[in-house]
Scaffold this motif. Structure first.
Motif, PDB file in Angstrom:
ATOM      1  N   THR A   1       0.853  -1.181   0.000  1.00 42.99           N
ATOM      2  CA  THR A   1       0.000   0.000   0.000  1.00 42.99           C
ATOM      3  C   THR A   1       0.894   1.239   0.000  1.00 42.99           C
ATOM      4  O   THR A   1       2.075   1.159   0.371  1.00 42.99           O
ATOM      5  CB  THR A   1      -0.888   0.033   1.255  1.00 42.99           C
ATOM      6  N   PRO A   2       0.352   2.395  -0.368  1.00 41.90           N
ATOM      7  CA  PRO A   2       1.154   3.618  -0.282  1.00 41.90           C
ATOM      8  C   PRO A   2       1.717   3.846   1.129  1.00 41.90           C
ATOM      9  O   PRO A   2       2.862   4.269   1.273  1.00 41.90           O
ATOM     10  CB  PRO A   2       0.178   4.719  -0.689  1.00 41.90           C
ATOM     11  N   ALA A   3       0.941   3.547   2.158  1.00 39.51           N
ATOM     12  CA  ALA A   3       1.420   3.714   3.534  1.00 39.51           C
ATOM     13  C   ALA A   3       2.597   2.773   3.825  1.00 39.51           C
ATOM     14  O   ALA A   3       3.562   3.162   4.485  1.00 39.51           O
ATOM     15  CB  ALA A   3       0.284   3.477   4.525  1.00 39.51           C
ATOM     16  N   GLU A   4       2.496   1.546   3.329  1.00 41.25           N
ATOM     17  CA  GLU A   4       3.586   0.587   3.533  1.00 41.25           C
ATOM     18  C   GLU A   4       4.854   1.018   2.786  1.00 41.25           C
ATOM     19  O   GLU A   4       5.964   0.894   3.313  1.00 41.25           O
ATOM     20  CB  GLU A   4       3.169  -0.809   3.064  1.00 41.25           C
TER      21      GLU A   4
ATOM     22  N   PHE B   1      10.240   3.189   3.023  1.00 45.46           N
ATOM     23  CA  PHE B   1      11.181   4.219   2.566  1.00 45.46           C
ATOM     24  C   PHE B   1      11.813   4.930   3.756  1.00 45.46           C
ATOM     25  O   PHE B   1      13.026   5.095   3.818  1.00 45.46           O
ATOM     26  CB  PHE B   1      10.476   5.223   1.652  1.00 45.46           C
ATOM     27  N   LYS B   2      10.977   5.346   4.706  1.00 51.89           N
ATOM     28  CA  LYS B   2      11.487   6.070   5.877  1.00 51.89           C
ATOM     29  C   LYS B   2      12.418   5.191   6.713  1.00 51.89           C
ATOM     30  O   LYS B   2      13.433   5.666   7.228  1.00 51.89           O
ATOM     31  CB  LYS B   2      10.323   6.578   6.729  1.00 51.89           C
ATOM     32  N   GLU B   3      12.078   3.927   6.836  1.00 53.35           N
ATOM     33  CA  GLU B   3      12.900   2.990   7.603  1.00 53.35           C
ATOM     34  C   GLU B   3      14.282   2.816   6.955  1.00 53.35           C
ATOM     35  O   GLU B   3      15.313   2.911   7.626  1.00 53.35           O
ATOM     36  CB  GLU B   3      12.177   1.644   7.675  1.00 53.35           C
ATOM     37  N   VAL B   4      14.293   2.595   5.661  1.00 56.40           N
ATOM     38  CA  VAL B   4      15.564   2.394   4.949  1.00 56.40           C
ATOM     39  C   VAL B   4      16.359   3.691   4.913  1.00 56.40           C
ATOM     40  O   VAL B   4      17.584   3.680   5.077  1.00 56.40           O
ATOM     41  CB  VAL B   4      15.311   1.843   3.535  1.00 56.40           C
ATOM     42  N   ARG B   5      15.676   4.811   4.739  1.00 59.06           N
ATOM     43  CA  ARG B   5      16.372   6.102   4.726  1.00 59.06           C
ATOM     44  C   ARG B   5      17.042   6.369   6.068  1.00 59.06           C
ATOM     45  O   ARG B   5      18.193   6.810   6.119  1.00 59.06           O
ATOM     46  CB  ARG B   5      15.398   7.229   4.396  1.00 59.06           C
ATOM     47  N   ALA B   6      16.353   6.093   7.164  1.00 63.06           N
ATOM     48  CA  ALA B   6      16.938   6.288   8.496  1.00 63.06           C
ATOM     49  C   ALA B   6      18.174   5.408   8.675  1.00 63.06           C
ATOM     50  O   ALA B   6      19.194   5.854   9.208  1.00 63.06           O
ATOM     51  CB  ALA B   6      15.908   5.989   9.582  1.00 63.06           C
ATOM     52  N   LYS B   7      18.084   4.172   8.210  1.00 62.41           N
ATOM     53  CA  LYS B   7      19.223   3.250   8.302  1.00 62.41           C
ATOM     54  C   LYS B   7      20.402   3.776   7.476  1.00 62.41           C
ATOM     55  O   LYS B   7      21.549   3.756   7.931  1.00 62.41           O
ATOM     56  CB  LYS B   7      18.797   1.865   7.799  1.00 62.41           C
ATOM     57  N   THR B   8      20.114   4.266   6.279  1.00 60.06           N
ATOM     58  CA  THR B   8      21.161   4.793   5.405  1.00 60.06           C
ATOM     59  C   THR B   8      21.811   6.028   6.011  1.00 60.06           C
ATOM     60  O   THR B   8      23.042   6.161   6.008  1.00 60.06           O
ATOM     61  CB  THR B   8      20.578   5.125   4.013  1.00 60.06           C
ATOM     62  N   LEU B   9      21.003   6.955   6.528  1.00 55.79           N
ATOM     63  CA  LEU B   9      21.548   8.174   7.143  1.00 55.79           C
ATOM     64  C   LEU B   9      22.396   7.850   8.362  1.00 55.79           C
ATOM     65  O   LEU B   9      23.468   8.433   8.552  1.00 55.79           O
ATOM     66  CB  LEU B   9      20.414   9.130   7.515  1.00 55.79           C
ATOM     67  N   LYS B  10      21.944   6.917   9.176  1.00 53.63           N
ATOM     68  CA  LYS B  10      22.713   6.501  10.356  1.00 53.63           C
ATOM     69  C   LYS B  10      24.058   5.923   9.916  1.00 53.63           C
ATOM     70  O   LYS B  10      25.105   6.273  10.461  1.00 53.63           O
ATOM     71  CB  LYS B  10      21.926   5.481  11.167  1.00 53.63           C
TER      72      LYS B  10
END
Length: 120
Positions: free
Chosen positions: A48-51, A56-65
């Protein structure tokens, strides 16, 4: 990035990856040439769009960290790209590939929205 770092350090990394930072910065956001994602990573419409946004936010946070905290020698570890234009990239280049790829998609979204038939 993780796959590149899993490889042993490439003693030829400088020669293999010379000029690739600039190539990525020039080619990835350029929408004058359309690109099709390889079949294994093409969207299947199962989320779903929410999923999608959550992932995206989860992977982005991991990448930024990772980008903030890593002390690994990113440039010494390389991995070949499936597209011949990019050939061998080092882990640093794979890391900058991520936001540049996002820029490409943002431009693609803007193109869709600018279409006279939007929304259909």
């Amino acid at each position: 990035v993780e796959k590149a770092l899993a490889q042993t350090a490439n003693p030829e990394w400088e020669a293999k990856t010379a000029g690739k930072d600039e190539l990525l910065e020039r080619v990835l956001p350029d929408r004058s040439r359309k690109a099709q994602a390889p079949e294994p990573i093409q969207p299947r419409g199962k989320l779903t769009p929410a999923e999608i946004l959550s992932r995206f936010k989860e992977v982005r946070a991991k990448t930024l960290k990772f980008a903030r905290e890593t002390e690994r020698p990113l440039k010494a570890h390389t991995l070949d790209h499936s597209l011949p234009i990019f050939s061998t990239l080092n882990a640093y280049q794979w890391l900058i590939y991520i936001p540049l790829h996002n820029v490409r998609h943002n431009l693609q979204i803007a193109e869709v929205k600018a279409d006279p038939g939007f929304p259909r």
